[in-house]
Design an enzyme around this catalytic site. Structure first.
Site, PDB file in Angstrom:
ATOM      1  N   CYS A 114       0.802  -1.225   0.000  1.00 46.88           N
ATOM      2  CA  CYS A 114       0.000   0.000   0.000  1.00 46.88           C
ATOM      3  C   CYS A 114       0.836   1.277   0.000  1.00 46.88           C
ATOM      4  CB  CYS A 114      -0.939   0.003   1.208  1.00 46.88           C
ATOM      5  SG  CYS A 114      -2.033  -1.433   1.249  1.00 46.88           S
ATOM      6  N   HIS A 255      -3.334   6.892   2.331  1.00 43.39           N
ATOM      7  CA  HIS A 255      -3.726   5.630   1.713  1.00 43.39           C
ATOM      8  C   HIS A 255      -5.121   5.262   2.210  1.00 43.39           C
ATOM      9  CE1 HIS A 255      -4.133   1.496   0.685  1.00 43.39           C
ATOM     10  NE2 HIS A 255      -3.911   1.065   1.918  1.00 43.39           N
ATOM     11  N   ASN A 285      -9.971  -0.586  -0.525  1.00 42.56           N
ATOM     12  CA  ASN A 285      -8.510  -0.508  -0.455  1.00 42.56           C
ATOM     13  C   ASN A 285      -7.943  -1.009  -1.780  1.00 42.56           C
ATOM     14  OD1 ASN A 285      -5.773  -0.945   0.009  1.00 42.56           O
ATOM     15  ND2 ASN A 285      -6.062  -1.746   2.070  1.00 42.56           N
TER      16      ASN A 285
END
Length: 332
Positions: A114, A255, A285
């Site tokens: 990520c 993020h 996500n």
């Protein structure tokens, strides 16, 4: 010494949408349960014949077109992904280069989960400031549906597919320059977020075992605690190092992992609600693609103006983390 400027942004998400209601028919969950714990309402899912490179190409085409730079002046392509077209070789970046019609360029992937987009931003900055490259195309692209176990309630509710891209170019104008990028990692926490995919570190006795190990695995509660603590410290460090206060930040782009993590970090940094960019509710996500996708949403909504200062922040498997202070500096 040349400086590195953030010239443009682009993003792409697949057409198919997987809602919380859809997931409730696949695993023991509900829209209320998912929303309360993650803030996610839906996520986009790529078609079977749509690969990570295809997502990356569509995002890259937008970024290049918006940059005002000729496509043949791109001299490096770096792709951040944990769901490449091929796990060993070739790199997804080389495939993207070919699909874009760009030849004879440096092209490679990095794996920082990520935090991937912050890592490739740092790489682009370093190559440009060293004088080795002039126009670097950076891409965060993920087809996470390919490595998601849709019988695992703890992970399948979180992840979606998408891509974001940016063009980073050399400039002589210090006012346009990326101010700073911090990156870090700590392998002691590797087991919190991992994909034990049959590599040399996790040999298996059967093909069936190996195939099953290709899905993402996560220890949710432990990851949440480490993420909030690490992200808060990292952002405070980069702001203090550059003598910038949180109120000076126009857009805080974290993020998009989980609303609870984003809120906890934003509160700890005393960020106002209007400073914090949120897209997790509609994309889930998307790992290394989430930050550029969120920046693209700002751009397409007309909320990102030349000269505005963005603070980027990410945390991912590895464990990895990173933050960046980035003025939006489109060509005039």
């Amino acid at each position: 010494m040349p400086y590195a400027a953030f010239r443009s942004i682009g993003a792409y998400v697949p057409e198919k949408i997987l809602t919380n209601e859809d997931l409730s028919k696949m695993v023991d969950t509900s829209d209320e349960w998912i929303t309360k714990r993650t803030g996610i309402k839906e996520r986009h899912i790529a078609a079977k014949d749509e690969f990570t490179s295809d997502l990356g190409v569509k995002a890259a085409q937008k970024a290049i077109q918006r940059s005002g730079i000729d496509i043949h002046d791109i001299d490096m392509i770096v792709c951040a992904t944990i769901s490449p077209d091929y796990f060993c070789m070739p790199s997804t970046a080389t495939i993207i280069a070919t699909k874009l019609g760009i030849k004879n360029v440096t092209a490679f992937d990095i794996s920082a989960a990520c935090t991937g987009f912050v890592y490739i931003l740092a790489i682009a900055k370093a190559f440009i400031e060293s004088g080795m490259k002039k126009n670097v195309l950076i891409i965060g692209a993920e087809k996470l549906s390919a490595i998601t176990d849709y019988s695992d309630r703890g992970t399948c509710i979180l992840f979606g597919d998408g891509a974001g891209a940016a063009v980073i170019s050399a400039t002589d104008n210090k006012d346009e320059a990326i101010i700073d990028v911090h990156t870090g990692a700590d392998g002691e926490y590797a087991d919190l977020l991992m994909t034990p995919n049959g590599g040399s570190g996790s040999a298996h006795d059967s093909l069936e075992q190996e195939a099953g190990s290709c899905f993402m695995q996560m220890k949710g509660n432990e990851t949440f605690k480490v993420a909030v603590r690490t992200l808060t410290k990292d952002v405070k460090d980069i702001l203090e190092h550059n003598n910038i206060k949180s109120e000076d930040i126009k857009h805080f782009v974290p993020h998009q992992a989980n609303y609870r993590i984003i809120k906890a970090v934003g509160d700890a940094l005393k960020m106002r609600e209007e400073q914090v960019v949120l897209t997790v509710h509609k994309y889930g996500n998307t790992s290394g693609a989430s930050i550029p996708m969120a920046i693209n949403d700002l751009y397409e909504a007309g909320e990102l103006e030349a000269g505005e200062l963005m603070l980027l922040d990410a945390f991912g498997g590895g464990l990895t983390w990173g933050s960046a202070l980035v003025p939006f500096s489109p060509l005039k």
